[in-house]
Design a protein around this motif. Structure first.
Motif: not given
Length: 275
Positions: A153-165, A210-222
């Motif tokens: 998820l971090f790699a998909d959003n440009g914060l890190i890169t992963l080794k090929p494969g 969800i259990e702790t009151g966060l809304s993934p659709a609204k509260d997540a940065l990505v």
């Protein structure tokens, strides 16, 4: 004579203990009543809520009796299944199931996908991933399947890169570049929401958000994208139970239009029906 009887009894006790416990890959032999209720282990949210909807609204019409057994972690539902205390569970995705089965030396069967809980990045300190500070501390799940998922998820959003494969179960050793110098802090998945006050970012599994009151659709940065996502949670059983008529009935109900509609209406994008 007394000594011989004592030794004989001790031998019987030892044999019984070995039969009950077996090796790490053994499965307790418990013959389930095919006409009795199907016992299913779940995490409370959203799995327990979805299964309760099925029990209250669909199961009786299908001639299915259900017993819901709740656990708050990711280990006990599989342990209960292995030991024969339940006949199925509904809480995990295929990569986690495969990693668990390999590490514990048991065989599990994935019956059908039901829903996706998108993994999300949350923060009380950062409003945008582009503003993540240098050397930020990041809490991530510590189980292999979800740790690799978080890194992707971090790699998909440009914060890190992963080794090929890099595998699905990638670890910090598979990080090729980390320009922000992120400091990863692996924690048990259930602890991740509580870590938000102490870290800059936390990657949290959808059910615990969800259990702790966060809304993934609204509260997540990505959030993870649903398309092509291999992490749909679904119904799992032991290989010898996969043809159990009750398991097949439940799989059909969990993938029914009624359950799809329930998921869409109740969770409003925070939980997504499996394709």
């Amino acid at each position: 004579m007394l000594r011989k009887i004592t030794i004989a009894l001790a031998s019987v006790g030892l044999l019984a203990g070995l039969t009950a416990c077996g090796g790490s890959g053994s499965v307790t032999s418990v013959k389930a009543d095919p006409n009795g209720p199907l016992k299913v282990a779940v995490n409370p949210v959203p799995h327990g809520e979805i299964l309760k909807y099925v029990k209250d609204n669909l199961a009786a019409k299908a001639g299915l009796k259900l017993q819901i057994v709740e656990f708050s972690d990711y280990v006990q539902p599989n342990t209960a299944l292995q030991e024969g205390r339940v006949q199925a569970n509904y809480f995990q995705h295929v990569p986690y199931m495969e990693e668990f089965a390999t590490s514990k030396g048991i065989k599990l069967t994935f019956v059908a996908p039901v829903h996706l809980e998108p993994l999300g990045v949350y923060s009380k300190k950062v409003k945008d991933l582009r503003a993540v500070p240098q050397g930020a501390t990041v809490a991530i799940p510590n189980d292999p399947a979800n740790l690799g998922r978080a890194l992707k998820l971090f790699a998909d959003n440009g914060l890190i890169t992963l080794k090929p494969g890099a595998p699905q179960s990638a670890t910090e050793r598979d990080v090729a570049s980390n320009p922000k110098g992120l400091k990863f802090r692996p924690l048990k998945a259930a602890q991740l929401p509580r870590s938000l006050a102490d870290v800059d970012l936390a990657v949290i599994n959808g059910n615990y958000a969800i259990e702790t009151g966060l809304s993934p659709a609204k509260d997540a940065l990505v959030l993870e994208k649903a398309a092509g996502n291999p992490y749909a949670n679904g119904l799992v059983t032991l290989p010898q139970n996969k043809d159990d008529a009750r398991v097949k009935k439940l799989a059909g109900l969990l993938r029914s239009p009624e359950v799809r509609k329930f998921i869409q209406q109740k969770y409003a994008g925070s939980v997504l029906p499996a394709v």
